[in-house]
Write a protein that holds these residues in place. Structure first.
Motif, PDB file in Angstrom:
ATOM      1  N   UNK A 250     -47.450  13.282 -39.764  1.00 19.42           N
ATOM      2  CA  UNK A 250     -46.219  13.477 -38.717  1.00 19.42           C
ATOM      3  C   UNK A 250     -45.039  14.348 -39.197  1.00 19.42           C
ATOM      4  N   UNK A 251     -44.773  14.060 -40.419  1.00 17.10           N
ATOM      5  CA  UNK A 251     -43.208  14.872 -40.693  1.00 17.10           C
ATOM      6  C   UNK A 251     -43.726  15.975 -41.233  1.00 17.10           C
ATOM      7  N   UNK A 252     -44.804  16.228 -42.062  1.00 21.77           N
ATOM      8  CA  UNK A 252     -45.104  17.519 -42.317  1.00 21.77           C
ATOM      9  C   UNK A 252     -45.684  18.368 -41.099  1.00 21.77           C
ATOM     10  N   UNK A 253     -46.388  17.557 -39.981  1.00 21.77           N
ATOM     11  CA  UNK A 253     -46.694  18.244 -38.905  1.00 21.77           C
ATOM     12  C   UNK A 253     -45.330  18.971 -38.165  1.00 21.77           C
ATOM     13  N   UNK A 254     -44.254  18.156 -38.231  1.00 24.00           N
ATOM     14  CA  UNK A 254     -43.071  18.450 -37.491  1.00 24.00           C
ATOM     15  C   UNK A 254     -42.622  19.865 -38.249  1.00 24.00           C
ATOM     16  N   UNK A 255     -42.772  19.844 -39.454  1.00 26.04           N
ATOM     17  CA  UNK A 255     -42.262  21.303 -40.193  1.00 26.04           C
ATOM     18  C   UNK A 255     -43.135  22.516 -39.657  1.00 26.04           C
ATOM     19  N   UNK A 256     -44.580  22.217 -39.603  1.00 23.82           N
ATOM     20  CA  UNK A 256     -45.370  23.241 -39.309  1.00 23.82           C
ATOM     21  C   UNK A 256     -45.293  23.665 -37.856  1.00 23.82           C
ATOM     22  N   UNK A 257     -44.946  22.971 -36.918  1.00 24.04           N
ATOM     23  CA  UNK A 257     -44.795  23.034 -35.656  1.00 24.04           C
ATOM     24  C   UNK A 257     -43.405  23.641 -35.185  1.00 24.04           C
ATOM     25  N   UNK A 258     -42.497  23.249 -35.875  1.00 28.15           N
ATOM     26  CA  UNK A 258     -40.974  23.733 -35.605  1.00 28.15           C
ATOM     27  C   UNK A 258     -40.602  25.141 -36.376  1.00 28.15           C
ATOM     28  N   UNK A 259     -41.343  25.165 -37.466  1.00 27.22           N
ATOM     29  CA  UNK A 259     -40.757  26.174 -38.370  1.00 27.22           C
ATOM     30  C   UNK A 259     -41.963  27.049 -38.967  1.00 27.22           C
TER      31      UNK A 259
END
Length: 195
Positions: A88-97
């Motif tokens: 979830x946390x690594x995915x947030x990086x990929x999604x948003x940046x």
């Protein structure tokens, strides 16, 4: 009696263009003129196919959750609680940046920047956020590998707070590499040195 004239545009492509525009500029930062120009259609076609701006946004939000945002639901299927949180946390990086996405998160931008006239849109985005956090809490309740200092409700809120913070930082121009470092530090703080 024959139906109306056949559509002269691809509705899926038009919806993807609307998604990118809303994601980039937020709900209130996107005008109908912006939408029709980006989607390559006129206002009557937009209304006939997608409804008004609010209805279009609801369709875009569903597309976002089933497309770029689907990583969050997929993460819940990870075999361990630790992997769920990491994804979830690594995915947030990929999604948003990520290199191929607008900076920031569609839901976070919508929750932050909708005024009183856009209450329904804001409500829908908040409902998506709450449902995601509730699903995460239920998944974490099943996990047996997480540090005992975290109870599932608080850990789910922490993960969402970190993800939202990542989205805000991405929207402000923080790089993917910088946000990966932030994500790794957050994971160490949440889960210990096993990450």
């Amino acid at each position: 009696m024959p139906g109306g004239r056949p559509r002269s545009f691809d509705a899926d492509i038009a919806l993807d263009r609307a998604l990118e525009l809303f994601w980039r500029h937020g709900y209130e930062g996107t005008s109908l003129a912006d939408l029709t120009a980006a989607m390559g259609i006129n206002k009557p076609s937009l209304y006939a196919t997608f409804g008004n701006k609010e209805e279009l946004f609801a369709k875009v939000l569903a597309r976002y959750l089933d497309g770029p945002g689907a990583y969050a639901a997929d993460a819940l299927n990870a075999p361990t609680g630790r992997e769920v949180v990491e994804r979830l946390i690594h995915g947030a990086v990929e999604l948003t940046a990520g290199a191929n996405t607008p900076n920031g998160c569609l839901c976070v931008k919508t929750v932050q920047a909708c005024g009183p006239d856009s209450r329904t849109v804001r409500h829908d985005a908040v409902a998506v956020r709450k449902a995601g956090e509730a699903a995460l809490r239920r998944r974490l309740e099943q996990a047996t590998d997480l540090p005992s200092r975290h109870e599932p409700t608080t850990l789910a809120a922490l993960v969402h707070t970190i993800s939202d913070g990542i989205a805000v930082q991405a929207a402000a121009g923080r790089s993917r590499d910088e946000l990966r470092q932030v994500a790794d530090s957050a994971l160490r703080a949440l889960l210990g040195d096993g990450t």
